[in-house]
Structures are given as structure tokens and as C-alpha cells.
Design an enzyme around this catalytic site. Structure first.
Site, PDB file in Angstrom:
ATOM      1  N   HIS A   8      15.776  16.349  -7.932  1.00  0.00           N
ATOM      2  CA  HIS A   8      15.071  15.404  -7.064  1.00  0.00           C
ATOM      3  C   HIS A   8      14.943  16.043  -5.687  1.00  0.00           C
ATOM      4  O   HIS A   8      15.930  16.195  -4.966  1.00  0.00           O
ATOM      5  CB  HIS A   8      15.833  14.086  -6.979  1.00  0.00           C
ATOM      6  CG  HIS A   8      15.075  12.998  -6.276  1.00  0.00           C
ATOM      7  ND1 HIS A   8      13.811  13.178  -5.763  1.00  0.00           N
ATOM      8  CD2 HIS A   8      15.410  11.713  -5.985  1.00  0.00           C
ATOM      9  CE1 HIS A   8      13.399  12.058  -5.193  1.00  0.00           C
ATOM     10  NE2 HIS A   8      14.353  11.154  -5.320  1.00  0.00           N
ATOM     11  N   HIS A  63       8.409   8.837 -11.434  1.00  0.00           N
ATOM     12  CA  HIS A  63       9.403   9.125 -10.391  1.00  0.00           C
ATOM     13  C   HIS A  63      10.700   9.575 -11.056  1.00  0.00           C
ATOM     14  O   HIS A  63      11.299  10.558 -10.635  1.00  0.00           O
ATOM     15  CB  HIS A  63       9.607   7.901  -9.510  1.00  0.00           C
ATOM     16  CG  HIS A  63      10.480   8.155  -8.331  1.00  0.00           C
ATOM     17  ND1 HIS A  63      10.205   9.145  -7.413  1.00  0.00           N
ATOM     18  CD2 HIS A  63      11.634   7.559  -7.916  1.00  0.00           C
ATOM     19  CE1 HIS A  63      11.143   9.153  -6.478  1.00  0.00           C
ATOM     20  NE2 HIS A  63      12.021   8.201  -6.762  1.00  0.00           N
ATOM     21  N   CYS A  99      11.834   9.105  -0.343  1.00  0.00           N
ATOM     22  CA  CYS A  99      11.360   9.940  -1.449  1.00  0.00           C
ATOM     23  C   CYS A  99       9.878   9.791  -1.750  1.00  0.00           C
ATOM     24  O   CYS A  99       9.362  10.484  -2.632  1.00  0.00           O
ATOM     25  CB  CYS A  99      12.179   9.654  -2.694  1.00  0.00           C
ATOM     26  SG  CYS A  99      13.964   9.835  -2.410  1.00  0.00           S
ATOM     27  N   LYS A 122      11.897  15.898 -13.072  1.00  0.00           N
ATOM     28  CA  LYS A 122      13.060  16.170 -12.224  1.00  0.00           C
ATOM     29  C   LYS A 122      14.160  16.930 -12.960  1.00  0.00           C
ATOM     30  O   LYS A 122      15.047  17.507 -12.332  1.00  0.00           O
ATOM     31  CB  LYS A 122      13.569  14.871 -11.601  1.00  0.00           C
ATOM     32  CG  LYS A 122      12.625  14.359 -10.522  1.00  0.00           C
ATOM     33  CD  LYS A 122      13.144  13.118  -9.830  1.00  0.00           C
ATOM     34  CE  LYS A 122      12.273  12.758  -8.622  1.00  0.00           C
ATOM     35  NZ  LYS A 122      10.891  12.420  -8.958  1.00  0.00           N
ATOM     36  N   PHE A 171      13.607   4.875  -1.077  1.00  0.00           N
ATOM     37  CA  PHE A 171      14.547   3.868  -0.575  1.00  0.00           C
ATOM     38  C   PHE A 171      13.800   2.832   0.267  1.00  0.00           C
ATOM     39  O   PHE A 171      12.782   3.128   0.901  1.00  0.00           O
ATOM     40  CB  PHE A 171      15.618   4.532   0.285  1.00  0.00           C
ATOM     41  CG  PHE A 171      16.749   5.151  -0.500  1.00  0.00           C
ATOM     42  CD1 PHE A 171      16.831   5.044  -1.870  1.00  0.00           C
ATOM     43  CD2 PHE A 171      17.749   5.852   0.161  1.00  0.00           C
ATOM     44  CE1 PHE A 171      17.873   5.610  -2.580  1.00  0.00           C
ATOM     45  CE2 PHE A 171      18.801   6.420  -0.534  1.00  0.00           C
ATOM     46  CZ  PHE A 171      18.868   6.301  -1.904  1.00  0.00           C
ATOM     47  N   GLU A 174      11.349   1.431 -13.562  1.00  0.00           N
ATOM     48  CA  GLU A 174      10.067   2.118 -13.685  1.00  0.00           C
ATOM     49  C   GLU A 174       9.560   2.066 -15.130  1.00  0.00           C
ATOM     50  O   GLU A 174       8.358   1.863 -15.362  1.00  0.00           O
ATOM     51  CB  GLU A 174      10.185   3.560 -13.223  1.00  0.00           C
ATOM     52  CG  GLU A 174       8.844   4.287 -13.188  1.00  0.00           C
ATOM     53  CD  GLU A 174       8.921   5.700 -12.645  1.00  0.00           C
ATOM     54  OE1 GLU A 174       7.860   6.272 -12.336  1.00  0.00           O
ATOM     55  OE2 GLU A 174      10.047   6.244 -12.508  1.00  0.00           O
TER      56      GLU A 174
END
Length: 414
Positions: free
Chosen positions: A343, A309, A181, A338, A402, A320
Site C-alpha cells: 500500500h 483499493h 490514500c 497491493k 482515511f 469494498e
């Protein structure tokens, strides 16, 4: 035997100032920059109940919400590019048709020279949707892919880069970045290094990812997909909504006195804590943000807007939020977009960088859509409210992938 000499390229003693001279995005919110800005300003989300595909082997569709780009099924690639036809490359082509991006690329190629412009694109799944379809439609005793899906180049991770290279005529380094991502955030860092080293004078960067069975059912198998529209940083969040998107930006050496947008800094980290779970103390996220600020030569308090994110998964958002609260003052305006787009995986970096650039251009500071009950981990920096207006000099974008593949970008105005 004579060995060909490889020309030695000397990096610039002082890194050049990097200008962002064009940018565009196509998402579930619509096509082009204005569609994105209008939806952010009006808090009009693009998520819908899942209407993609037929599930697995005819089973019922996954019960979730998605950010789907309308009209991809009707896109017809130019005849000279028909061998690359697939959903992902259609979106790559479509995204290039807006905000005069195709014309800007043509002008860039003519001005800089095709070999002096790099192409750096991010994707996480590339055209795997076409590969799924090809296996589902095997012919000749299950030994061959059907006509139209039997081009080997379509079934590789580099399908996107190869296609856009043919589409644009750019002949500099062609790189496809696949770091989950963070893929299309890291393209900015790669392009900056190529320009700083003197290998090229400019780069077309971007990213594309599209919906497919592997994405929907793969993330669902990890227990990360919500049955409701995603709620980033909400105390009751229970997972993400998947989406698809494509976007591009042009990065060039800035001319003396040239006004406009800038790529000021980037920070990358790889904490490798776990294949799919973030470091519990946000080590990689914090390192990426600190490196981006240091490279930009600014303090955390100088950043006016941070696009988080913010995937709406329980672990990612909490980590985060803690990292942001530890690094930034309460005056920061931060939020996750998002809830608007879903996403978009490997395309999230470029899409949310475009949102950061819109914030700089228009003073438009989005909040966070669909969320109302704040997670206690959230500091004052994270906003749920309506979009605000404000003048700012620097905006930032976080993209965390990831495996601990993290990237933060700082943009500014000259």
C-alpha cells in the site's frame, strides 16, 4: 485606492475531452511502465521482509513486509536542486526519468506555455522522513537541525509540489493534495476541473510517498500492519503491507480525432464516517463509483477492469467487496494489486491508475496476488487467478482514504 481586477475565467460550455498523453510509475516492481506490466503479467511481487531503517531509537525493525524502491539511497539530485534533498523528493525525481516523462514535460511546456500547465501532486506524508531524521540529529544543544536538513521547505506538506515545480519549470497552478490514500487519485479530478474551467490547457499530475518511521509505526499502532505479505480479500487477511512509489501522468485537451487514452470520469465523496474506519455499508465508496460512472456517461456493465483499493485490512476489503457486488455485474474483472506493490498510501492513486491504463493499452487484467481463500463477501467480480487477457473499452480505479476521502476514476480509449 485602486483594487486590481481579477480576470474572470469563463468555463467551457461543453467540457473538453481529456487525453492522457503520457504515464509512468516507479514502485517496488521496478522503474517505469514496462517493469510494472512485466511484473503484473508474470505475477512477480515486489514485497520483501522489512529492511528499512533501524526501528525507533535503535530498537528492532518492525516485523512486516514492505514494498521498497531499490536505489533511492544512491540517487543524487542535480546540484541546482540539492536544497530539496530527501527520500521523497529523490523518488519524485527518479520517477520522472522513465518512459521519457521528463522529455514529454519539456515538450508540453514548450507547446502549451509554462503558465498554461498545472501541476497537481498527491502525497500523504510528503518528506516527513527527513523531518524525523532532522530531529534525531539535532545539534547546538538540541536547537538546530543539522546541515543538509535545515531547509524549511523540505519540512512542509508542500515540499513535493514545490520541488517538482522547480524541477519541471511549470508555472501554472501548483497544488499538493493530501487526502490520505486517495491523494493521487484526486489529482485527476482537480486537474480536470482546472482544464474544464479554462484556467489551464494541460496538467502534470502524479503522486509520491516514501517509507519512514511515522508510516510504519503509525499504521502498526492502529493494528493495521500484517507480519506476512498482505492478502487482499482473503478470508484470513490480517492487515496491509506498506510500500513506497512515485508516478506521473499528463492530461491535455484532446485534439479533434486524436486517438489514445482518455480520462472519462471521476467521482469523489467524503462520508466522514470515522477517522480511520470505512463506512460500514460502503456509502462513500458507492457514491464515488456511481459519480465516476455518471460523469463518464457509461453503465457499470461497460467497465471491463476495476483496480480495487483492496488494502487487505479486514474492514476495508469487506466493505469494498459488498459495494462492488451491489453495483457491478458478475462479468467485471476486478482485483487488488497491493500484493505486488504494497500500500503506497498517497501514491496509490497514481500507481494504480497507471495499472488501469496498462490494462487498456495491453488488455492485461491482473488478478490478486498472495490470496487464495475468498472472503464470503466477495462477489464473482473479484478475481484471485492469474492475469487474463481481454479487450476492453473502460477501466476504473478506486482509491479510498482515511476520514472517508474517496475517489474513483474511469479511463477509456478513443
Amino acid at each position: 485606492m485602486d483594487v486590481p481586477r481579477v480576470p474572470q475565467v469563463q468555463p467551457s460550455p461543453t467540457p473538453p475531452v481529456l487525453a492522457i498523453t503520457a504515464h509512468t510509475a516507479t514502485t517496488a516492481l521496478g522503474r517505469g511502465r514496462d517493469a510494472q506490466a512485466s511484473a503484473l503479467r508474470g505475477r512477480r511481487g515486489g514485497l520483501r521482509r522489512n529492511d528499512f531503517g533501524d526501528g525507533v531509537a535503535g530498537d528492532q525493525r518492525l516485523d512486516t513486509w514492505i514494498g521498497r524502491v531499490d536505489g533511492l539511497e544512491d540517487v543524487v539530485l542535480p546540484a541546482t536542486l540539492a536544497r530539496w534533498d530527501c527520500r521523497n523528493n529523490r523518488l519524485a525525481w527518479l520517477a520522472l526519468q522513465h518512459d521519457a516523462m521528463a522529455e514529454r514535460v519539456d515538450a508540453l511546456r514548450a507547446h502549451r506555455g509554462a503558465k498554461r500547465v498545472a501541476l497537481v501532486l498527491g502525497t500523504s506524508t510528503s518528506s516527513i522522513g527527513a523531518t524525523e531524521e532532522a530531529y534525531a540529529r539535532l545539534v547546538d544543544g538540541d536547537r538546530r537541525f543539522p546541515p543538509g536538513l535545515d531547509e524549511p521547505i523540505v519540512h512542509t506538506p508542500h515540499s513535493l509540489g514545490h520541488f517538482v515545480q522547480q524541477l519541471t519549470g511549470l508555472r501554472g497552478p501548483c497544488i499538493t493534495v493530501a487526502t490520505a490514500c486517495s491523494s493521487s487519485a484526486k489529482v485527476f479530478a482537480q486537474a480536470a476541473r482546472l482544464i474544464n474551467a479554462g484556467i489551464v490547457d494541460a496538467a502534470l499530475v502524479g503522486g509520491v510517498d516514501t517509507l519512514c518511521g511515522s508510516v510504519l509505526f503509525g499504521f502498526n499502532s492502529l493494528g493495521l500492519v500484517s507480519a506476512a505479505p498482505c492478502r487482499p480479500f482473503d478470508a484470513a487477511r490480517d492487515g496491509l503491507s506498506l510500500g513506497e512509489a512515485g508516478g506521473y501522468a499528463i492530461i491535455e485537451r484532446a485534439e479533434p480525432g486524436q486517438p489514445g487514452l482518455r480520462l472519462c470520469g471521476y467521482g469523489e465523496s467524503s462520508d466522514a464516517h470515522h477517522m480511520s474506519t470505512p463506512h460500514p455499508e460502503g456509502l462513500g465508496a458507492r457514491l464515488a463509483m456511481q459519480a465516476a460512472l455518471a460523469r463518464a456517461g457509461i453503465e457499470a456493465g461497460d467497465v471491463g477492469y476495476l483496480n480495487l483499493h483492496g488494502t487487505a485490512t479486514p474492514a476495508n476489503d469487506a466493505v469494498e467487496a459488498r459495494a462492488v457486488a451491489a453495483l457491478f455485474p458478475d462479468t467485471l474483472h476486478a482485483g487488488s494489486t497491493k500484493g505486488w506493490t504494497g500500500h503506497t498510501l498517497g501514491a496509490a492513486g497514481i500507481v494504480e491508475s497507471v495499472f488501469a491504463l496498462i490494462a487498456l493499452e495491453e488488455g492485461l487484467l491482473p488478478g490478486t496476488l498472495n490470496s487464495d481463500a475468498r472472503d464470503p463477501a466477495c462477489g464473482a467480480q473479484i478475481h484471485f487467478d492469474n492475469a487474463r487477457s481481454g479487450s476492453l473499452r473502460y477501466a476504473m480505479n478506486n482509491s479510498f482514504g482515511f476520514g472517508g476521502n474517496n475517489c474513483s476514476l474511469v479511463f477509456g480509449t478513443a
